[in-house]
Design a protein around this motif. Structure first.
Motif, PDB file in Angstrom:
ATOM      1  N   THR A 373       0.823  -1.224   0.000  1.00 48.07           N
ATOM      2  CA  THR A 373       0.000   0.000   0.000  1.00 48.07           C
ATOM      3  C   THR A 373       0.855   1.271   0.000  1.00 48.07           C
ATOM      4  O   THR A 373       0.314   2.367  -0.084  1.00 48.07           O
ATOM      5  CB  THR A 373      -0.910   0.017   1.238  1.00 48.07           C
ATOM      6  OG1 THR A 373      -0.094  -0.094   2.419  1.00 48.07           O
ATOM      7  CG2 THR A 373      -1.892  -1.144   1.203  1.00 48.07           C
ATOM      8  N   GLU A 374       2.185   1.118   0.122  1.00 54.94           N
ATOM      9  CA  GLU A 374       3.069   2.285   0.240  1.00 54.94           C
ATOM     10  C   GLU A 374       3.935   2.492  -0.999  1.00 54.94           C
ATOM     11  O   GLU A 374       4.876   3.279  -0.958  1.00 54.94           O
ATOM     12  CB  GLU A 374       3.978   2.112   1.467  1.00 54.94           C
ATOM     13  CG  GLU A 374       3.244   2.003   2.782  1.00 54.94           C
ATOM     14  CD  GLU A 374       4.137   1.594   3.945  1.00 54.94           C
ATOM     15  OE1 GLU A 374       3.749   1.830   5.109  1.00 54.94           O
ATOM     16  OE2 GLU A 374       5.222   1.023   3.686  1.00 54.94           O
ATOM     17  N   ASP A 447      -5.247   2.344   5.295  1.00 55.29           N
ATOM     18  CA  ASP A 447      -4.809   1.399   4.262  1.00 55.29           C
ATOM     19  C   ASP A 447      -4.033   0.222   4.851  1.00 55.29           C
ATOM     20  O   ASP A 447      -3.784  -0.770   4.151  1.00 55.29           O
ATOM     21  CB  ASP A 447      -3.933   2.102   3.224  1.00 55.29           C
ATOM     22  CG  ASP A 447      -4.713   3.124   2.409  1.00 55.29           C
ATOM     23  OD1 ASP A 447      -5.949   2.958   2.297  1.00 55.29           O
ATOM     24  OD2 ASP A 447      -4.104   4.084   1.904  1.00 55.29           O
TER      25      ASP A 447
END
Length: 602
Positions: A373-374, A447
């Motif tokens: 998610t990063e 997230d």
């Protein structure tokens, strides 16, 4: 800018004592930042220097400082009550390092008549005062908090009087000074210093706060910006890598890396977001890497920090776990890898962290772990800090390895409640730190799969915390057997004795000692609201009565008026009328119903 000999510095010629010491210490040629800033300081100009980490900024201010003190000493010798130079550093470690470099100069017979004093927090301020009065140093290296205390301390030291002849003030890592909240402290210190001084402000990055400090503390400064390449902000021989891993596999991936040929026989620094994370993973890694020297350092350590840094310098293949307390200034040339557990709180910290390697023209490597998610952080860093990241091709692990690692983590926590406590604190602090990211547009807590993140910490159960209220935690993988946390025991006999005493009290009273008692709400929300409305109504009644009293009394008449007598029935009727007005205003009743209740006829 090419390197050149010290004797080739433009527009200046260093005195023979300083030049002899420089050459005897093995400094053959200047770095670009030294060539640019030393002549300006010696021409008595204020300078604001921006240069990448590891570019030689320390000598860039120590050499002109010694030259200025030497020149003044030749004309008028320094007295025992005069301080000629102040060097302010954001952290103790950087202050110690500057002091060590300066001591190499002052040990030489050509300059041994100058004395320095290191003044940092962590020790008694009375001891520092006594040492200054006894040693009468000409150079003071200090952290801002302790220096402010010395200036404000009233007594026979009179530090403000000692700095009246100050030649040079140096603010090292100025942006870090401001990041740590020392802006008011620095401004207060500047008020004690003479205006007729030279000021050098050295930093790896220029921020808005630094610009404000330049306006406040420097007079017509010359700005010096030295970069190896205009399109990058990190050392030219530094290779930056990233590795995308699943949340529950992050610790296993770090273990794989530390055991790999890339990092198994070299010095490695691993940055974590919080002190609790450093404490926990230092405890864990000693079990997973028994043949490796595992060290830890963070801001809550006091006297141990200097010893830990020295151990890291002397070891050949040590792993140092650290928070941002060592993100600046630490100069250990042999560091081959800088690893980051997750993206730092702000983008500039990334540049400072990776700057612990590839110093003074040496090669170095840096690795940051990212979750799926990063991945947008890669592009963000390229745009914001001009840092290009390449993916690290590492050996992938299988599910059996992950299961074995988790079992060992669970086993360590089951054997010692202290490990369980550290793991829980580490996870909670990590999640809380994640919410404070500056780039929270792409690094969002919502997230994160917090169940899988907690799995990586090897927790026995999910802790209670506000951030988990609306999060799905079914992905959390705990131990296979049921665990009663209240029965976990400490290996430390003293801690276990205290736990047993608390457990006995809990069994008798049903309340765990030390926990805060919260007042339970015994009434419904509607009743609470009604009580608040009644209180508000009474307040309005008192206000109306006060206003009526003012209107009944003549201006300037100090005679006591007779209070009008109201029955309780009158007050209740007035309160009811006010409630009806409020209901009408909020459209809770119609005008027809209002008129009917108030007794108003057509």
């Amino acid at each position: 800018m090419a390197r050149r000999k010290w004797t080739d510095l433009e527009k200046v010629s260093l005195s023979s004592p300083v030049l002899e010491v420089i050459e005897s210490l093995g400094f053959k040629r200047t770095t670009p930042v030294q060539s640019a800033s030393i002549p300006l300081l010696l021409q008595r100009k204020d300078v604001s220097v921006e240069a990448v980490t590891g570019s030689g900024k320390t000598l860039a201010f120590l050499v002109p400082m010694l030259e200025m003190l030497q020149n003044r000493h030749t004309d008028t010798p320094w007295t025992s009550k005069e301080i000629g130079a102040l060097i302010i550093s954001p952290t103790r470690e950087l202050a110690f390092q500057i002091s060590e470099v300066l001591e190499k100069f002052l040990q030489k017979k050509e300059l041994n008549y100058f004395r320095q004093k290191l003044v940092v927090g962590g020790s008694s301020i009375d001891e520092d005062i006594s040492a200054i009065k006894k040693d009468n140093p000409c150079i003071l290296i200090c952290t801002p908090g302790r220096l402010e205390d010395l200036f404000e301390r009233k007594g026979d030291l009179n530090l403000a009087g000692r700095v009246k002849s100050l030649e040079l003030l140096v603010l090292d890592e100025a942006d870090r000074l401001l990041d740590l909240g020392f802006k008011a402290t620095i401004n207060n210190i500047l008020n004690y210093l003479p205006r007729q001084r030279r000021t050098g402000l050295f930093s790896a990055t220029q921020t808005t706060e630094v610009t404000d400090l330049i306006r406040a503390g420097l007079r017509n400064p010359v700005r010096v910006s030295v970069k190896e390449k205009s399109n990058i902000s990190t050392p030219i021989k530094l290779q930056n890598f990233y590795k995308i891993v699943q949340p529950e596999e992050k610790f296993l991936s770090l273990l794989h890396f530390l055991r790999s040929p890339l990092a198994s026989h070299v010095k490695v620094m691993v940055f974590f977001p919080t002190c609790a994370c450093v404490e926990y993973w230092m405890t864990i890694m000693t079990h997973f890497l028994p043949n490796r020297c595992i060290l830890g350092i963070h801001g809550k350590m006091k006297n141990k920090r200097k010893i830990t840094v020295e151990k890291f310098r002397q070891a050949t293949d040590a792993v140092l776990l650290s928070t941002d307390v060592l993100a600046r200034g630490l100069d250990v040339p042999e560091i081959d890898w800088v690893v980051q557990w997750d993206p730092p709180a702000n983008a500039s910290s990334f540049v400072h962290r990776v700057g612990r390697t590839a110093r003074q023209g040496n090669e170095g490597n840096a690795l940051v772990y990212l979750l799926p998610t990063e991945d947008a952080y890669i592009t963000f860093l390229k745009i914001n800090q001009k840092v290009e990241l390449s993916e690290l091709q590492d050996v992938n692990h299988n599910s059996e390895e992950l299961e074995e690692t988790l079992q060992k983590l669970h086993s360590l926590q089951l054997k010692d409640k202290d490990v369980f406590d550290k793991g829980t604190r580490a996870f909670v602090s990590h999640v809380q730190a994640y919410t404070k990211h500056e780039c929270n547009a792409i690094l969002r807590l919502k997230d994160l799969d917090l169940g899988r993140v907690a799995t990586a910490y090897g927790l026995l159960q999910m802790p209670r915390m506000p951030e988990l209220k609306n999060c799905e935690t079914t992905t959390f993988v705990g131990p296979k057997c049921d665990v009663d946390i209240s029965k976990l025991s400490y290996k430390n006999p003293q801690k276990e004795k205290i736990r047993q005493e608390k457990l006995k009290v809990y069994e008798e009273s049903g309340i765990w000692p030390g926990k805060k008692k919260f007042k339970k709400r015994t009434e419904a929300w509607e009743q609470t609201k009604k009580a608040k409305m009644d209180s508000k109504t009474k307040k309005e009644l008192r206000k109306a009565k006060k206003q009526r009293k003012i209107e009944n009394g003549a201006p300037g008449d100090k005679t006591k008026k007779r209070k009008p007598q109201y029955t309780q029935e009158d007050l209740d009727e007035l309160a009811n009328d006010i409630r009806l007005f409020k209901k009408l205003k909020r459209n809770k009743i119609s005008e027809e119903d209002f008129d009917k209740e108030m007794g108003i006829e057509d």
